[in-house]
Write an enzyme that holds these catalytic residues in place. Sequence first.
Site, PDB file in Angstrom:
ATOM      1  N   LEU A   1      12.571  -8.753   8.208  1.00  0.00           N
ATOM      2  CA  LEU A   1      12.264  -7.438   8.623  1.00  0.00           C
ATOM      3  C   LEU A   1      10.956  -7.483   9.161  1.00  0.00           C
ATOM      4  O   LEU A   1       9.734  -7.424   7.964  1.00  0.00           O
ATOM      5  CB  LEU A   1      12.040  -6.832   6.735  1.00  0.00           C
ATOM      6  CG  LEU A   1      12.648  -5.784   6.899  1.00  0.00           C
ATOM      7  CD1 LEU A   1      14.075  -4.485   6.304  1.00  0.00           C
ATOM      8  CD2 LEU A   1      11.393  -4.511   5.599  1.00  0.00           C
TER       9      LEU A   1
ATOM     10  N   HIS B   1       3.055 -11.925   0.108  1.00  0.00           N
ATOM     11  CA  HIS B   1       2.183 -11.781   0.608  1.00  0.00           C
ATOM     12  C   HIS B   1       1.257 -10.186   1.112  1.00  0.00           C
ATOM     13  O   HIS B   1       2.804  -9.931   0.855  1.00  0.00           O
ATOM     14  CB  HIS B   1       2.232 -12.307   2.435  1.00  0.00           C
ATOM     15  CG  HIS B   1       1.328 -11.926   3.630  1.00  0.00           C
ATOM     16  ND1 HIS B   1       0.404 -10.814   4.017  1.00  0.00           N
ATOM     17  CD2 HIS B   1       0.518 -12.839   4.160  1.00  0.00           C
ATOM     18  CE1 HIS B   1       0.092 -10.520   4.591  1.00  0.00           C
ATOM     19  NE2 HIS B   1      -0.411 -11.961   5.132  1.00  0.00           N
TER      20      HIS B   1
END
Length: 337
Positions: free
Chosen positions: A126, A230
């Site tokens: 994505l 992240h």
Amino acid sequence: MYLVRPADFADLPALERLAQQAGIGITNFPANRERLNDKIASSRRSFMTDVVQPGDESYLFVLVETKTEQIVGCCGIDAIVGADTPFYSYRIDEVVHASPQLQIHNRIPALFLCHDYSGTSRLIALVVDKAHQNLTAMSLLSKARLLFIARHPERFTKRLFVELRGENDKHGHSAFWDALGRHFFSMDFKKADYLSGVSNKHFIAELMPRYPIYVPTLPEAAQEVIGVVHEDSSQSADILLDEGFEFRGYVDIFDAGPTVEARTESLHTIAQQKMGKALILTETCKGAMHLISAGHLEDFRVTAAPAEPQTAGLGIEKTTQERLGISSGSRIQWVTL
Ligand SMILES: NC(=[NH2+])NCCC[C@H](N)C(=O)O
């Protein structure tokens, strides 16, 4: 406004640009023209194949900004991972070391190399252009895949998982890699990550440490990032967690980013989606935002728009109808956003 549709060869330059922008750590979307071209080819083949049960199909979708016709994002689904080469993860488990004589009983977390996700469907890649990382575009793109899965359940497994990108700094340094992988692979994280996305993965089996890794023996900086997403991926992680994906103690073998999984049918979008007729409204719609999809396989399209559920179907505006390229009475699928 946005539309999600299957990727085509004409999208290659835009996909390459997105992959470059995405940076390090999005393993399954390498900035390599040839690989991306292969991915589009395999996706086109997958949409056109008759499938009775999931195999090596891989589906790639793009997010289109409809006013400018620009490709501003992409995402995908692998019908099954680990069909030809094993699919590696670390499972975090506790090992008990006890001495009854000294009355010491320790439970020590350790990382075990495993293939537990081999044979499972995976949501992949994505990526959204920085300028379009708003909640509508991100949710539309992420959930469009789930609507596709709900439409074609025979093409996917009963469990779904997603690997979320692990913590690394601006220069691509992963504290986890520096503490572990680096010693075994003799290259930096960026290179190992890239190789695992473009070449066959035998080198992983050959070079990975063969014994479990006791977590407390790793430097603190490495321990701290185990299972941490992240920061650039936190928005897409939140969307998945809201859908019902859960962390079950599996992390990436290179950067220790978390893997989340769910039973396919229990995911919010899949459980709540409805099928029915498109009803075209004459006035502007005051209803809530919905994800609305139309079309089959390679004609599959999804958009986000206000809509009004009615007993006879779903009331949508004329502009939504046009964007989806459908007529009044067409069969559509929807879910509230
Ligand atoms: N961040 C990475 N590149 N990890 C290595 C690849 C691991 C992945 N689960 C696989 O087996 O394909």
